[in-house]
Design an enzyme around this catalytic site. Structure first.
Site, mmCIF file in Angstrom:
data_model
loop_
_atom_site.group_PDB
_atom_site.id
_atom_site.type_symbol
_atom_site.label_atom_id
_atom_site.label_comp_id
_atom_site.label_asym_id
_atom_site.label_seq_id
_atom_site.Cartn_x
_atom_site.Cartn_y
_atom_site.Cartn_z
ATOM 1 N N HIS A 190 121.072 93.669 14.119
ATOM 2 C CA HIS A 190 120.457 92.735 15.056
ATOM 3 C C HIS A 190 121.263 92.768 16.339
ATOM 4 O O HIS A 190 122.465 92.502 16.339
ATOM 5 C CB HIS A 190 120.416 91.310 14.499
ATOM 6 C CG HIS A 190 119.710 90.352 15.407
ATOM 7 N ND1 HIS A 190 118.364 90.065 15.306
ATOM 8 C CD2 HIS A 190 120.164 89.615 16.469
ATOM 9 C CE1 HIS A 190 118.017 89.210 16.242
ATOM 10 N NE2 HIS A 190 119.089 88.917 16.966
ATOM 11 N N CYS A 191 120.603 93.091 17.438
ATOM 12 C CA CYS A 191 121.291 93.215 18.723
ATOM 13 C C CYS A 191 120.961 92.013 19.601
ATOM 14 O O CYS A 191 119.801 91.839 20.000
ATOM 15 C CB CYS A 191 120.874 94.506 19.428
ATOM 16 S SG CYS A 191 121.658 94.720 21.046
ATOM 17 N N PRO A 192 121.944 91.182 19.932
ATOM 18 C CA PRO A 192 121.655 90.026 20.794
ATOM 19 C C PRO A 192 121.272 90.428 22.212
ATOM 20 O O PRO A 192 120.581 89.683 22.899
ATOM 21 C CB PRO A 192 122.969 89.238 20.772
ATOM 22 C CG PRO A 192 124.020 90.238 20.422
ATOM 23 C CD PRO A 192 123.359 91.230 19.522
#
Length: 333
Positions: A190-192
């Protein structure tokens, strides 16, 4: 058969009583086809806004501090066109990575719910049974209901897996994301910065985003270097429309930003390409999961992500990948 410790949890999930379909509420009514995917996460939204702000800041410094004041119009026109094109492609890739459902259609996923010994149906454009209805995109929340499991018409020996967190029937190679609150198939991480999971359906856009950010960072650093040399040779008051102290501060900040993001996105781009070539996500590498899917060549794995066949569309965030015959989801026993 000896149980492998790393798959002990999934062996527990094979037991019928573990599914507990009566405890799952029915999934929400599917929205209209084409509904925009967007994760409502405060940290992710803030990071996405910061990303756009940094790119626009680089645009401002490149245009109004270095190129427009320059008397070399050919130099300004060429570099301005290249930098703006790369910046536009970077922001377009960011939008596609952020607003694209990271998982392919549920119809396609439904044929992978039955465990390792199963094969795909002949046609992928039909649901598993007449009564089952699939949502588009991410694994539907709460679909591990008794009615849905019965609608799958499982044959003896076929098994399904349930995610205890989102109460969903879990396809193979899927992992639960605590931010998206869904199971994401082929979830890398998951990439913010893109406020989304990087999965099978948006990995191309994420790779393009890291590539174009690395390119504009490198381009900006080169232009800053030339601009400093030019200003040292001439009067600082003539090489920028801003005062010399302001010009130096803006250029130093851009240099720091460009160097930081060049290193970060280059490393991320390299790890993503390696993950694609080996057909092993970051989570699968971290957990050292046993390979349960067919091994393919690196070129086939690239086409599975960027589209089949090879074309200029690989570099375009506006071209949706066409997997064609490069379907990577054939599993082996």
């Amino acid at each position: 058969m000896m149980l492998i410790p790393t798959h002990h949890f999934r062996d527990i999930e094979r037991k019928p009583e573990y599914l507990q379909p009566e405890k799952c509420v029915p999934p929400p009514h599917p929205g209209p086809v084409g509904t925009m995917w967007f994760i409502r996460d405060g940290c992710g939204i803030a990071c996405a806004i910061v990303t756009w702000f940094l790119v626009l800041y680089a645009e401002f410094v490149v245009l109004f501090v270095m190129l427009i004041p320059s008397r070399d119009y050919v130099y300004s026109a060429i570099n301005g066109t290249v930098f703006n094109l790369l910046a536009f492609l970077a922001l377009a890739s960011h939008c596609r990575a952020m607003l694209t459902d990271p998982v392919r259609t549920c119809t396609e996923m439904a044929f992978n719910l039955f465990g390792r010994g199963s094969s795909f149906p002949e046609k992928l454009d039909k649901p598993v049974s007449g009564s089952s209805k699939c949502l588009l995109g991410a694994v539907p929340k709460g679909n591990a209901t008794k009615e849905f499991i019965e609608s799958l018409q499982l044959k003896p020996g076929q098994v399904v897996y349930k995610c205890p967190k989102c109460c969903s029937i879990k396809p193979d190679r899927a992992h639960h994301c605590s931010v998206c609150k869904r199971c994401i198939r082929k979830m890398d991480h998951h990439c913010p910065w893109v406020n989304n999971c990087v999965g099978e359906n948006n990995q191309k856009y994420f790779v393009l985003f890291t590539m174009y950010i690395a390119l504009i960072s490198l381009h900006a650093l080169i232009m800053v270097g030339f601009h400093f040399l030019h200003c040292f040779e001439e009067d600082w008051t003539k090489c920028s429309s801003f005062s010399p102290p302001t010009t130096v501060i803006l250029l130093i900040l851009l240099c720091f930003e460009g160097l930081l993001f060049l290193i970060f996105t280059s490393v991320m781009f390299g790890t993503q390409v390696h993950s694609i070539c080996t057909d092993e996500t970051g989570i699968e590498q971290l957990k050292k999961e046993e390979r349960r899917w067919a091994k393919k060549t690196k070129w086939m794995n690239m086409k599975a992500v960027f589209g089949h066949p090879f074309s200029l569309g690989w570099a375009s965030p506006f071209a949706t990948p066409d997997q064609g015959k490069a379907d990577p989801y054939q599993y082996v026993v």
